[in-house]
Design a protein around this motif. Structure first.
Motif, PDB file in Angstrom:
ATOM      1  N   GLY A 158      16.973  -9.701  -2.265  1.00 43.34           N
ATOM      2  CA  GLY A 158      15.864 -10.023  -2.976  1.00 43.34           C
ATOM      3  C   GLY A 158      15.598  -9.605  -3.718  1.00 43.34           C
ATOM      4  N   THR A 159      14.880 -10.291  -5.426  1.00 45.20           N
ATOM      5  CA  THR A 159      14.071  -9.867  -5.979  1.00 45.20           C
ATOM      6  C   THR A 159      12.566  -9.757  -6.013  1.00 45.20           C
ATOM      7  N   LEU A 160      12.265  -8.582  -6.606  1.00 39.61           N
ATOM      8  CA  LEU A 160      10.621  -8.074  -5.986  1.00 39.61           C
ATOM      9  C   LEU A 160      10.117  -8.237  -7.456  1.00 39.61           C
ATOM     10  N   ALA A 161       8.869  -8.810  -7.572  1.00 40.86           N
ATOM     11  CA  ALA A 161       7.861  -9.089  -8.909  1.00 40.86           C
ATOM     12  C   ALA A 161       6.824  -8.861  -8.940  1.00 40.86           C
ATOM     13  N   GLY A 162       6.223  -7.843  -9.754  1.00 40.09           N
ATOM     14  CA  GLY A 162       4.851  -7.396  -9.643  1.00 40.09           C
ATOM     15  C   GLY A 162       4.702  -5.784  -9.296  1.00 40.09           C
ATOM     16  N   ALA A 163       5.449  -5.380  -9.139  1.00 38.80           N
ATOM     17  CA  ALA A 163       5.562  -3.766  -8.765  1.00 38.80           C
ATOM     18  C   ALA A 163       5.262  -2.869  -9.518  1.00 38.80           C
ATOM     19  N   GLY A 164       5.098  -3.583 -10.652  1.00 37.80           N
ATOM     20  CA  GLY A 164       5.099  -2.361 -11.875  1.00 37.80           C
ATOM     21  C   GLY A 164       6.715  -2.191 -12.494  1.00 37.80           C
ATOM     22  N   THR A 165       6.237  -0.219 -12.688  1.00 39.75           N
ATOM     23  CA  THR A 165       7.707  -0.371 -14.267  1.00 39.75           C
ATOM     24  C   THR A 165       7.817   0.690 -12.878  1.00 39.75           C
ATOM     25  N   SER A 166       8.015   1.635 -12.526  1.00 40.63           N
ATOM     26  CA  SER A 166       8.871   2.095 -11.543  1.00 40.63           C
ATOM     27  C   SER A 166       8.971   2.136 -10.002  1.00 40.63           C
ATOM     28  N   ALA A 167      10.006   2.531  -9.266  1.00 43.29           N
ATOM     29  CA  ALA A 167      11.095   2.180  -8.069  1.00 43.29           C
ATOM     30  C   ALA A 167       9.331   2.186  -7.131  1.00 43.29           C
ATOM     31  N   PRO A 168       9.868   0.856  -6.804  1.00 36.65           N
ATOM     32  CA  PRO A 168       8.932   0.272  -5.078  1.00 36.65           C
ATOM     33  C   PRO A 168       9.201   1.385  -4.221  1.00 36.65           C
ATOM     34  N   VAL A 169       8.876   1.921  -2.927  1.00 37.05           N
ATOM     35  CA  VAL A 169       8.911   2.395  -2.034  1.00 37.05           C
ATOM     36  C   VAL A 169       8.663   2.242  -0.634  1.00 37.05           C
ATOM     37  N   LEU A 170       9.477   0.996  -0.411  1.00 40.46           N
ATOM     38  CA  LEU A 170      10.218   0.029   0.742  1.00 40.46           C
ATOM     39  C   LEU A 170      10.294   0.636   1.393  1.00 40.46           C
ATOM     40  N   ALA A 171       9.467  -0.322   3.194  1.00 38.42           N
ATOM     41  CA  ALA A 171      10.777   0.000   3.709  1.00 38.42           C
ATOM     42  C   ALA A 171      11.029  -1.970   4.567  1.00 38.42           C
ATOM     43  N   ALA A 172      12.540  -1.362   5.158  1.00 42.76           N
ATOM     44  CA  ALA A 172      13.081  -2.325   6.471  1.00 42.76           C
ATOM     45  C   ALA A 172      12.314  -2.575   7.754  1.00 42.76           C
ATOM     46  N   ILE A 173      11.491  -3.133   8.499  1.00 42.21           N
ATOM     47  CA  ILE A 173      11.618  -2.434   9.714  1.00 42.21           C
ATOM     48  C   ILE A 173      11.827  -3.643  10.600  1.00 42.21           C
ATOM     49  N   HIS A 174      12.616  -3.546  12.153  1.00 43.20           N
ATOM     50  CA  HIS A 174      12.925  -4.330  13.097  1.00 43.20           C
ATOM     51  C   HIS A 174      12.695  -3.944  13.877  1.00 43.20           C
ATOM     52  N   GLU A 175      11.738  -4.825  15.164  1.00 47.34           N
ATOM     53  CA  GLU A 175      10.703  -4.247  16.134  1.00 47.34           C
ATOM     54  C   GLU A 175      10.723  -2.803  15.911  1.00 47.34           C
ATOM     55  N   GLY A 176       9.903  -2.555  15.658  1.00 45.20           N
ATOM     56  CA  GLY A 176       9.314  -1.326  14.694  1.00 45.20           C
ATOM     57  C   GLY A 176      10.354   0.047  14.593  1.00 45.20           C
ATOM     58  N   GLN A 177      10.922  -0.289  14.360  1.00 49.04           N
ATOM     59  CA  GLN A 177      12.327   0.572  13.445  1.00 49.04           C
ATOM     60  C   GLN A 177      12.761   0.256  12.153  1.00 49.04           C
TER      61      GLN A 177
END
Length: 121
Positions: A18-37
């Motif tokens: 995915g291409t993420l926009a609007g998160a600013g100029t420093s790398a965002p901290v993201l998480a991918a969650i499946h069934e709470g994990q």
């Protein structure tokens, strides 16, 4: 509230991108969650513009099972930025047929109630 949002997304060769926009100029901290994990190996790399980020989530083989499996993409604050679902197996076909039958029954009930209302008015 986050202004970050995904402007494109796709699955290619077992990797959600995915291409993420609007998160600013420093790398965002993201998480991918499946069934709470949390899913491992999510990557965030700089995109073609200064506030665009390419996010990649490899889809583990053990995640693919009968039915619908949904993965949430969240920011550091826990806000859901996007989600993707994987649909597989024969159970899915039975679920969809049952859901369509229920929707048809509800639609018939609504049509009958609407006609009765129109006749009484």
């Amino acid at each position: 509230m986050s202004t970050a949002h995904f402007i494109t997304s796709q699955v290619i060769s077992g990797v959600w991108e995915g291409t993420l926009a609007g998160a600013g100029t420093s790398a965002p901290v993201l998480a991918a969650i499946h069934e709470g994990q949390r899913l491992d190996r999510i990557t965030v790399t700089a995109g073609p513009a200064k506030d665009l980020w390419l996010v990649q989530v490899p889809i583990p083989a053990e995640l693919i099972n009968d039915g619908v499996q949904t993965v949430l993409i969240q920011d550091q604050a826990g806000a859901i930025l996007d989600r993707f679902s994987i649909l597989a197996g024969q159970v899915l076909a039975q679920d969809l047929r049952a859901e369509i039958a229920l929707l048809r029954a509800e639609l018939d009930m609504l049509k009958q109630s609407f006609r009765q209302h129109c006749n009484e008015s």
